[in-house]
Scaffold this active site. Structure first.
Site, PDB file in Angstrom:
ATOM      1  N   ARG A  97      28.631  39.495  53.652  1.00  0.00           N
ATOM      2  CA  ARG A  97      30.089  39.360  53.469  1.00  0.00           C
ATOM      3  C   ARG A  97      30.682  40.690  52.997  1.00  0.00           C
ATOM      4  O   ARG A  97      29.968  41.680  52.782  1.00  0.00           O
ATOM      5  CB  ARG A  97      30.406  38.245  52.472  1.00  0.00           C
ATOM      6  N   ASP A 105      20.480  40.790  53.373  1.00  0.00           N
ATOM      7  CA  ASP A 105      21.162  40.182  52.216  1.00  0.00           C
ATOM      8  C   ASP A 105      20.183  39.196  51.576  1.00  0.00           C
ATOM      9  O   ASP A 105      19.071  38.993  52.083  1.00  0.00           O
ATOM     10  CB  ASP A 105      22.446  39.461  52.683  1.00  0.00           C
ATOM     11  N   ASP A 122      16.097  41.463  49.308  1.00  0.00           N
ATOM     12  CA  ASP A 122      16.607  41.620  47.946  1.00  0.00           C
ATOM     13  C   ASP A 122      16.407  43.090  47.591  1.00  0.00           C
ATOM     14  O   ASP A 122      15.261  43.554  47.478  1.00  0.00           O
ATOM     15  CB  ASP A 122      15.825  40.710  46.993  1.00  0.00           C
ATOM     16  N   VAL A 123      17.508  43.821  47.435  1.00  0.00           N
ATOM     17  CA  VAL A 123      17.405  45.281  47.294  1.00  0.00           C
ATOM     18  C   VAL A 123      16.688  45.724  46.020  1.00  0.00           C
ATOM     19  O   VAL A 123      16.321  46.884  45.892  1.00  0.00           O
ATOM     20  CB  VAL A 123      18.796  45.965  47.373  1.00  0.00           C
ATOM     21  N   TYR A 128      29.001  48.235  34.943  1.00  0.00           N
ATOM     22  CA  TYR A 128      29.273  48.509  36.365  1.00  0.00           C
ATOM     23  C   TYR A 128      29.515  50.001  36.569  1.00  0.00           C
ATOM     24  O   TYR A 128      28.952  50.624  37.476  1.00  0.00           O
ATOM     25  CB  TYR A 128      30.498  47.694  36.797  1.00  0.00           C
ATOM     26  N   LYS A 147      27.588  52.836  38.853  1.00  0.00           N
ATOM     27  CA  LYS A 147      28.262  53.516  39.979  1.00  0.00           C
ATOM     28  C   LYS A 147      28.385  55.034  39.760  1.00  0.00           C
ATOM     29  O   LYS A 147      28.366  55.788  40.730  1.00  0.00           O
ATOM     30  CB  LYS A 147      29.630  52.874  40.240  1.00  0.00           C
ATOM     31  N   THR A 153      37.803  41.628  48.514  1.00  0.00           N
ATOM     32  CA  THR A 153      36.570  40.892  48.829  1.00  0.00           C
ATOM     33  C   THR A 153      36.321  39.910  47.685  1.00  0.00           C
ATOM     34  O   THR A 153      37.090  39.851  46.731  1.00  0.00           O
ATOM     35  CB  THR A 153      35.340  41.829  48.921  1.00  0.00           C
ATOM     36  N   THR A 172      35.374  40.447  43.002  1.00  0.00           N
ATOM     37  CA  THR A 172      36.098  40.251  41.739  1.00  0.00           C
ATOM     38  C   THR A 172      36.638  38.818  41.602  1.00  0.00           C
ATOM     39  O   THR A 172      37.562  38.565  40.845  1.00  0.00           O
ATOM     40  CB  THR A 172      37.264  41.264  41.615  1.00  0.00           C
TER      41      THR A 172
HETATM   42  N1  LIG Z   1      35.417  45.169  46.635  1.00  0.00           N
HETATM   43  C1  LIG Z   1      35.730  46.198  45.860  1.00  0.00           C
HETATM   44  O1  LIG Z   1      36.846  46.267  45.299  1.00  0.00           O
HETATM   45  C2  LIG Z   1      34.762  47.318  45.647  1.00  0.00           C
HETATM   46  C3  LIG Z   1      35.237  48.489  45.047  1.00  0.00           C
HETATM   47  C4  LIG Z   1      34.361  49.547  44.832  1.00  0.00           C
HETATM   48  C5  LIG Z   1      33.029  49.437  45.217  1.00  0.00           C
HETATM   49  N2  LIG Z   1      32.600  48.275  45.785  1.00  0.00           N
HETATM   50  C6  LIG Z   1      31.177  48.210  46.113  1.00  0.00           C
HETATM   51  O2  LIG Z   1      31.014  47.866  47.472  1.00  0.00           O
HETATM   52  C7  LIG Z   1      29.803  47.125  47.634  1.00  0.00           C
HETATM   53  C8  LIG Z   1      30.102  45.857  48.397  1.00  0.00           C
HETATM   54  O3  LIG Z   1      31.024  45.094  47.637  1.00  0.00           O
HETATM   55  P1  LIG Z   1      31.843  43.882  48.255  1.00  0.00           P
HETATM   56  O4  LIG Z   1      33.203  43.964  47.701  1.00  0.00           O
HETATM   57  O5  LIG Z   1      31.631  43.807  49.715  1.00  0.00           O
HETATM   58  O6  LIG Z   1      31.085  42.675  47.510  1.00  0.00           O
HETATM   59  P2  LIG Z   1      30.766  41.189  47.981  1.00  0.00           P
HETATM   60  O7  LIG Z   1      30.530  40.439  46.731  1.00  0.00           O
HETATM   61  O8  LIG Z   1      31.794  40.687  48.930  1.00  0.00           O
HETATM   62  O9  LIG Z   1      29.389  41.375  48.795  1.00  0.00           O
HETATM   63  C9  LIG Z   1      28.223  41.757  48.146  1.00  0.00           C
HETATM   64  C10 LIG Z   1      27.041  41.280  48.972  1.00  0.00           C
HETATM   65  O10 LIG Z   1      25.835  41.731  48.317  1.00  0.00           O
HETATM   66  C11 LIG Z   1      24.891  40.686  48.392  1.00  0.00           C
HETATM   67  N3  LIG Z   1      23.880  40.829  47.356  1.00  0.00           N
HETATM   68  C12 LIG Z   1      23.974  40.540  46.023  1.00  0.00           C
HETATM   69  N4  LIG Z   1      22.805  40.772  45.412  1.00  0.00           N
HETATM   70  C13 LIG Z   1      21.945  41.231  46.365  1.00  0.00           C
HETATM   71  C14 LIG Z   1      20.593  41.660  46.345  1.00  0.00           C
HETATM   72  N5  LIG Z   1      19.858  41.642  45.214  1.00  0.00           N
HETATM   73  N6  LIG Z   1      20.035  42.089  47.501  1.00  0.00           N
HETATM   74  C15 LIG Z   1      20.749  42.090  48.655  1.00  0.00           C
HETATM   75  N7  LIG Z   1      22.024  41.681  48.733  1.00  0.00           N
HETATM   76  C16 LIG Z   1      22.621  41.267  47.599  1.00  0.00           C
HETATM   77  C17 LIG Z   1      25.730  39.412  48.223  1.00  0.00           C
HETATM   78  O11 LIG Z   1      25.016  38.262  48.670  1.00  0.00           O
HETATM   79  C18 LIG Z   1      26.943  39.749  49.078  1.00  0.00           C
HETATM   80  O12 LIG Z   1      26.755  39.362  50.423  1.00  0.00           O
HETATM   81  C19 LIG Z   1      29.251  46.882  46.231  1.00  0.00           C
HETATM   82  O13 LIG Z   1      28.244  47.829  45.968  1.00  0.00           O
HETATM   83  C20 LIG Z   1      30.447  47.124  45.343  1.00  0.00           C
HETATM   84  O14 LIG Z   1      30.099  47.533  44.057  1.00  0.00           O
HETATM   85  C21 LIG Z   1      33.425  47.230  46.014  1.00  0.00           C
END
Ligand SMILES: NC(=O)c1ccc[n+]([C@@H]2O[C@H](COP(=O)([O-])OP(=O)(O)OC[C@H]3O[C@@H](n4cnc5c(N)ncnc54)[C@H](O)[C@@H]3O)[C@@H](O)[C@H]2O)c1
Length: 258
Positions: A20, A41, A64-65, A154, A158, A189, A192
């Site tokens: 997602r 994922d 699982d990363v 967090y 980062k 997404t 949050t």
């Molecule tokens: N959305 C934002 O505002 C935002 C801003 C800055 C950075 N990010 C970064 O972007 C990246 C993606 O965020 P997003 O908004 O798409 O989040 P999201 O929550 O929509 O998606 C995160 C995905 O990671 C998967 N996941 C969780 N733990 C996992 C694991 N151990 N191994 C593999 N997969 C795992 C979840 O199942 C999910 O599908 C993240 O690293 C986040 O920190 C997001």
């Protein structure tokens, strides 16, 4: 459907967190640009269905990363299927919000393990698998550039991702592997959606963003596509802000009219 401007033809990409959000949007865009994509994922049901919707050239793998053995299994499986990894996007991640005094050690470790150790293991996997070069794109964050109250765990993870990105860029350059990071601001997404963020005043926050809106996952995916593709062939070790201008600086507040 592949676009006529297929910028990733003959590339094999592994995208983590691809069930997602930004990961899914990136996998979809890569697929449209002709890449063979491995969506990885821990949410197997959603990940499988996203890959199935994309069709031929898209594969789902459980990864699982935080688990080193699962990285080895994933990259070995790609190589065995004659799809050696040439692009890696480390998008798997999570966010939590609390002051330093309110953050448990377990929560700090969870953030570091998922966001930073997960990226570290991905870099090691890429360094081993990309024998003819490649491109890695790490997901840092605006919060990995600008310290933000209540985002200590967090933010630490980062900021760390940006450090690892630069070190890997230096170390992997001789193997023709480029390593860059993107730093999204607030992207729409589910990350949050949890209770930690429920009291945030989103309207006030959006007003503070120069472009006056949150970003879309596709807007981040397009920047990731640039860094993953040969269009950025002379770019390595950098951070690309995708934050609607937030990190550019500040405006002087105006007096409200009487
Ligand atoms: N959305 C934002 O505002 C935002 C801003 C800055 C950075 N990010 C970064 O972007 C990246 C993606 O965020 P997003 O908004 O798409 O989040 P999201 O929550 O929509 O998606 C995160 C995905 O990671 C998967 N996941 C969780 N733990 C996992 C694991 N151990 N191994 C593999 N997969 C795992 C979840 O199942 C999910 O599908 C993240 O690293 C986040 O920190 C997001």
């Amino acid at each position: 459907m592949t676009t006529h401007d297929a910028r990733l033809r003959d590339k094999c990409a592994l995208v983590t967190g691809a069930a997602r959000g930004i990961g899914a949007a990136t996998a979809e865009l890569f697929h449209a640009h002709g890449a063979t994509v491995y969506l990885c994922d821990v949410d197997d049901e959603t990940g499988t269905s996203v890959a199935a919707k994309l069709g031929a050239g898209a594969h789902y793998l459980h990864l699982d990363v935080t688990d080193e053995a699962q990285w080895t299994r994933a990259t070995t499986e790609m190589a065995d299927r004659d799809h050696p990894m040439s692009i890696l996007v480390n998008s798997a991640g999570a966010a939590s919000k609390a002051s330093i005094m309110q953050t448990s050690l377990a929560e700090l470790r969870r953030m570091i393990d998922l966001n930073l150790v997960g990226t570290f293991l991905g870099l090691q996997a890429a360094g081993a698998a990309m024998t003819t070069g490649g491109s890695v794109v790490n997901l840092s964050s605006l919060r990995g550039v600008l310290a933000t109250a209540e985002l200590g765990a967090y933010g630490a993870s980062k900021f760390g991702v940006r450090a690892l990105t630069r070190v890997a860029a230096l170390e992997f350059a001789e193997s023709n592997i480029r390593v860059n990071a993107v730093c999204p601001g607030s992207i729409d997404t589910a990350i949050t959606a949890g209770a930690d963020f429920a009291n945030d005043d989103m309207d006030a926050y959006v007003k503070s963003i120069p472009l006056q809106r949150r970003g879309l996952p596709l807007e981040v995916a397009k920047a990731i596509l640039f860094l993953a593709s040969d269009d950025s062939s002379y770019v390595t070790g950098t951070d690309l802000m995708i934050d609607g201008g937030t990190s550019a600086g500040a405006r002087t507040p105006k007096r409200s009219s009487p």
